[in-house]
Write a protein that holds these residues in place. Structure first.
Motif, PDB file in Angstrom:
ATOM      1  N   GLU A 653       0.876  -1.159   0.000  1.00  0.00           N
ATOM      2  CA  GLU A 653       0.000   0.000   0.000  1.00  0.00           C
ATOM      3  C   GLU A 653       0.916   1.212   0.000  1.00  0.00           C
ATOM      4  O   GLU A 653       2.051   1.140   0.497  1.00  0.00           O
ATOM      5  N   SER A 780     -13.811   4.669   5.054  1.00  0.00           N
ATOM      6  CA  SER A 780     -12.682   4.028   5.735  1.00  0.00           C
ATOM      7  C   SER A 780     -13.169   2.756   6.417  1.00  0.00           C
ATOM      8  O   SER A 780     -14.310   2.669   6.864  1.00  0.00           O
ATOM      9  N   THR A 782     -11.370   1.624   9.012  1.00  0.00           N
ATOM     10  CA  THR A 782     -10.805   1.662  10.365  1.00  0.00           C
ATOM     11  C   THR A 782     -11.239   2.890  11.161  1.00  0.00           C
ATOM     12  O   THR A 782     -11.021   2.959  12.356  1.00  0.00           O
TER      13      THR A 782
HETATM   14  C1  LIG Z   1      -5.602   5.285   3.056  1.00  0.00           C
HETATM   15  C2  LIG Z   1      -5.021   4.426   4.090  1.00  0.00           C
HETATM   16  O1  LIG Z   1      -3.875   4.617   4.449  1.00  0.00           O
HETATM   17  N1  LIG Z   1      -5.793   3.447   4.584  1.00  0.00           N
HETATM   18  C3  LIG Z   1      -5.303   2.534   5.608  1.00  0.00           C
HETATM   19  C4  LIG Z   1      -6.332   2.336   6.686  1.00  0.00           C
HETATM   20  O2  LIG Z   1      -7.488   1.790   6.105  1.00  0.00           O
HETATM   21  P1  LIG Z   1      -8.857   2.584   5.905  1.00  0.00           P
HETATM   22  O3  LIG Z   1      -9.845   1.516   5.495  1.00  0.00           O
HETATM   23  O4  LIG Z   1      -8.593   3.582   4.840  1.00  0.00           O
HETATM   24  O5  LIG Z   1      -9.162   3.250   7.201  1.00  0.00           O
HETATM   25  O6  LIG Z   1      -5.851   1.423   7.644  1.00  0.00           O
HETATM   26  C5  LIG Z   1      -5.623   0.115   7.108  1.00  0.00           C
HETATM   27  C6  LIG Z   1      -5.223  -0.793   8.248  1.00  0.00           C
HETATM   28  O7  LIG Z   1      -4.098  -0.369   8.898  1.00  0.00           O
HETATM   29  C7  LIG Z   1      -4.583   0.200   6.020  1.00  0.00           C
HETATM   30  O8  LIG Z   1      -4.401  -1.067   5.455  1.00  0.00           O
HETATM   31  C8  LIG Z   1      -5.010   1.198   4.958  1.00  0.00           C
HETATM   32  O9  LIG Z   1      -4.014   1.362   4.002  1.00  0.00           O
END
Ligand SMILES: CC(=O)N[C@H]1[C@@H](OP(=O)(O)O)O[C@H](CO)[C@@H](O)[C@@H]1O
Length: 820
Positions: A653, A780, A782
């Motif tokens: 990523e 997101s 998370t």
């Molecule tokens: C844009 C971004 O950095 N998103 C992060 C974040 O996920 P989100 O689903 O975007 O909250 O947390 C994940 C877990 O740590 C990671 O895998 C991912 O890359």
């Protein structure tokens, strides 16, 4: 019964040769099944064995035909071949039965006993009874029953094989790419050899085969004629096995009440809804996370039974989130993320009232572990767990132990570990007795494996200057200090590392992008700006790194599962070398080594990214490096899964989560290729060392850091050289808080919004007005927010586009809230 009373010379020969062929075929097939010689890595052995058996049989027939028609010799040859098979099948039955506790696993041994009994007629000959029924005829009669019996064993064994294979593949997510066929190993699995009429059956890495979940999937049941629509004679029996109503298993009252009692200190908070997200559950630690962790203990116990007593991992961490947050996630047997289907069960349990834990456990046991063929619920559960350095960790571990104790789970508490170290331990436990053991399931085992591989992969190359590592005041700090005890320093062909932000005593210091000021000698001092997330989002070096121009620096996140590199130039300008850069560096290095080793054209090497990857990196990989690129939804579980489609799959990523996967085919080629020159030998040995240096279970900041250092040293590149490979498109990431992020549903690897209706058209409108514009919005997994990403030809355009898309998200978010 009349046997051989009307034999001619020819019929007698045909009889003996056919009987010999059948016995020799048994001799040929038995070791293949017992020792799984059909696996791709044993191909050479299988070839040798095939030719040996053909030669033996040809010699046998030639001797009888051209040398002497020798009854005693023929008998001895057949008996010896038979005894060898009998010993092997008896051993197979004993070991399989001990492992599986299923009667059918013992059938081959019982059939052997029966055959030995029937064969005694052949050896203890007597005059024909009534001049007709002789001992030989009774021996033949005795072989009728085992044929039926044996056929049923093969069927069961094949179904078990398919069930194992289907489990290995069932991690598929629902996105389009995941439905594409997986790369095949060179040889099909044994099921396709046993039942060739079934056609193609996907083959999976042998290392994943020993886990044994229930029930073949419907597609195989259909192929076997087991679906209700088919009416083949055999189908009815098997059909009734698979389609009977499930038996109801009652969980003992004491287990149910222990589950309820032990949960008492961890009530379900009112009005809260938990969801297993991109990386498990993550939230403020004091808002009911202990209840969630308790529930996760139950999930891990169920999962271990379902995966045939495999060790399951539970990690307590919230990675890059603030210190007051925490989280929990489940690690599957091969060290990868929990199978997607099971996230739903975790979510269900996490939202269960304490009083209902026993009942929900009973229901899930019946749904997931019990059917008429498999009674998996009687198996044991094994769990290992660890936590990062957050202050809430010990309390959460207590909650976890409480549910594991209620279910009598065998567990190991690893104390404080980085997330990737826990993944490593899980894989080590589960591959201990497999053909490809992952390593020693201890901290020392992890450090030794990595340090030895690093020394080998360096191949005498020198690293210029030292590396400054910012450990985000998280668990990476103490673990890096431990790793350094095993790594040679630069004067001994190793590496010099300066560790900063390794304070785990002040829990509030973890990670942080948060600007925090404290009074110190009447002045304000800014502290705690550290960690991969801070560096990536603020595009700034942590003040504590004190790096001089062109010094290599990197930052880990709170649980050391991601890393980004950076440096400042002589104008004090900051330059970020993020996950996209690490992916291109690693893929380029590995592809070059493969080419130098002379195996480049035998391996399919590819890169997997998410929509957050900078467009310039994707273009560079495709156009300059000429490697294929796959795009998946956010979250390492998706990338990891997609990377398995390549022989060598590099996935990262942009924020620095990632690793490299080598499949069995790649490892076999690297290990068995005969080098034609010293250069080829070096390259092969470096690649071989990389397979150990890289933590293939999951993205690992420490392992990725050493991989990056090795790649830079081999190329003799400074960070500036690395930066010069391509120019990033200016980009901007914005976090938008909306009343309900769940109304934003993304498709096409999260590059487009499917709902709310009309939102994507507005985004497209702004993207079309922007020079080299690209933007997307997604909820997101998370945090309670929608993330917006935009890139464009200039930084101003990227910022403008990001703000325009953020406004679209805000407007549609409000509109959806006012409608509901
Ligand atoms: C844009 C971004 O950095 N998103 C992060 C974040 O996920 P989100 O689903 O975007 O909250 O947390 C994940 C877990 O740590 C990671 O895998 C991912 O890359």
């Amino acid at each position: 019964m009349i046997f051989h009373s009307r034999d001619f010379n020819l019929t007698e020969k045909l009889d003996y040769y056919a009987a010999g062929a059948s016995v020799f075929y048994g001799l040929y097939y038995t070791p293949i099944r017992v020792f799984r010689l059909e696996q791709s890595k044993k191909e050479r052995l299988l070839n040798i064995w095939t030719w040996t058996c053909l030669a033996l049989y040809a010699a046998h027939v030639s001797y009888l035909t051209f040398w002497r028609w020798d009854y005693t010799y023929n008998m001895a040859a057949n008996v010896v071949a038979g005894i060898v098979q009998n010993i092997l099948w008896s051993w197979f039955s004993i070991t399989r039965y001990r492992k599986m506790h299923k009667i059918w696993a013992a059938w081959p041994g019982l059939i052997v006993a029966w055959i030995v009994f029937a064969m005694s007629f052949e050896l203890l000959d007597f005059p024909p009874v009534g001049g007709m029924i002789d001992a030989h005829s009774l021996w033949h009669l005795g072989t009728v029953l085992p044929t039926y019996w044996w056929y049923n064993f093969l069927l069961k064994d094949a179904q078990e094989d398919m069930a194992v294979s289907s489990s290995s593949s069932s991690t598929s997510s629902s996105d389009e790419e995941d439905r594409r066929p997986r790369p095949r190993t060179r040889r099909q699995s044994s099921i396709s050899q046993i039942l060739p009429a079934l056609g193609e059956v996907p083959a999976y890495p042998p290392s994943e085969r020993f886990f044994d979940p229930p029930r073949p999937p419907k597609v195989f049941r259909d192929r076997l004629g087991l679906s209700p629509l088919r009416s083949r004679p055999k189908a009815e029996t098997m059909d009734s096995i698979f389609n009977q109503p499930k038996p109801v298993v009652k969980i003992q009252d004491e287990v149910k009440s222990a589950l309820v009692q032990n949960a008492a200190p961890y009530p379900l908070p009112e009005g809260k809804r938990f969801q297993y997200g991109t990386a498990g559950f993550r939230m403020k630690a004091d808002l009911g996370l202990d209840h969630v962790v308790y529930a996760v203990g139950i999930v891990a116990a169920l999962r271990s039974k379902r995966r045939n007593e495999a060790t399951i991992g539970v990690m307590i961490t919230a990675s890059h989130n603030p210190a007051e947050d925490n989280g929990v996630k489940v690690v599957d047997p091969m060290g990868d993320m929990l199978e997607q289907e099971w996230e739903e069960y975790a979510t269900k349990l996490a939202n269960t009232e304490n009083a209902l834990f026993g009942d929900v456990y009973e229901k899930l046991t019946n749904d997931l572990l019990v059917d008429p063929v498999h009674q998996v619920h009687t198996r044991k559960s094994r769990v290992v767990f660890a936590r990062d350095t957050r202050a809430s960790g010990p309390h959460l571990i207590k909650a976890l132990k409480a549910s594991l104790d209620a279910l009598h789970v065998e567990y190991t508490d690893y104390g404080i570990l980085t997330t990737p170290m826990l993944h490593h331990m899980v894989r080590c436990h589960n591959t201990k007795n497999s053909p490809r053991p992952f390593g020693e399931a201890s901290e020392a085992g992890y450090y030794k494996k990595m340090a030895n591989a690093f020394k080998k992969a360096m191949y005498g190359r020198k690293i210029k200057g030292h590396l400054t590592v910012d450990c985000a005041n998280g668990v990476g700090g103490p673990k890096l200090h431990d790793l350094l005890k095993y790594l040679p320093n630069a004067s001994n062909d190793g590496i010099d590392i300066k560790v900063v932000n390794d304070d785990v005593i002040k829990p509030e210091a973890l990670n942080y992008e948060v600007m925090l000021s404290v009074a110190c000698n009447n002045s304000l001092l800014i502290i705690f700006q550290c960690g991969a997330d801070y560096v990536k989002t603020k595009q700034r070096a942590p003040p504590s790194s004190n790096a001089v121009p062109f010094e290599r620096c990197c930052s880990l996140d709170g649980d050391a599962d991601r890393i980004v590199y950076y440096f400042i130039d002589d104008n004090k300008e900051f330059h970020l070398l993020d996950g996209d850069r690490i992916a291109t560096l690693a893929a380029n290095f590995i592809a070059d080594q493969a080419r130098i080793a002379g195996i480049g054209d035998k391996l399919k090497i590819g890169v997997v990214q998410t929509a957050y990857a900078n467009g310039a990196s994707t273009e560079y990989i495709q156009k300059v490096m000429k490697l294929p690129v796959d795009c998946t939804p956010t979250g390492v579980k998706h990338l990891h899964h997609a990377a398995k489609r390549f022989d060598i799959g590099v996935y990262f990523e942009a924020n620095g989560h990632g690793t490299v996967l080598f499949n069995d085919n790649a490892i076999d080629i690297i290990k068995s290729h005969d080098p034609q020159s010293p250069g080829q030998k070096h390259a092969l040995e470096s690649l071989d060392a990389l397979t150990d240096l890289i933590n293939q279970a999951v993205g690992d900041a420490l392992s990725d850091m050493l991989l990056t250092e090795v790649a830079l040293a081999h190329r003799a590149w400074s960070p500036q050289d690395w930066m010069n490979t391509y120019i990033d498109l200016p980009n901007k990431l914005v976090r938008v808080v909306v009343p309900d992020r769940n109304v934003f549903k993304a498709v096409d690897a999260e590059r487009r919004l499917e709902s709310p209706a009309g939102a994507q058209a507005r985004i497209d409108h702004y993207v079309n007005l922007t020079n080299r514009g690209r933007a997307f919005a997604r909820a997101s997994g998370t945090e309670d927010a929608v993330r917006v990403y935009a890139e464009a030809h200039s930084a101003r355009d990227a910022e403008k586009l990001a703000n325009q898309v953020a406004e679209v998200v805000e407007a549609y978010g409000m509109r959806a809230a006012s409608k509901s």
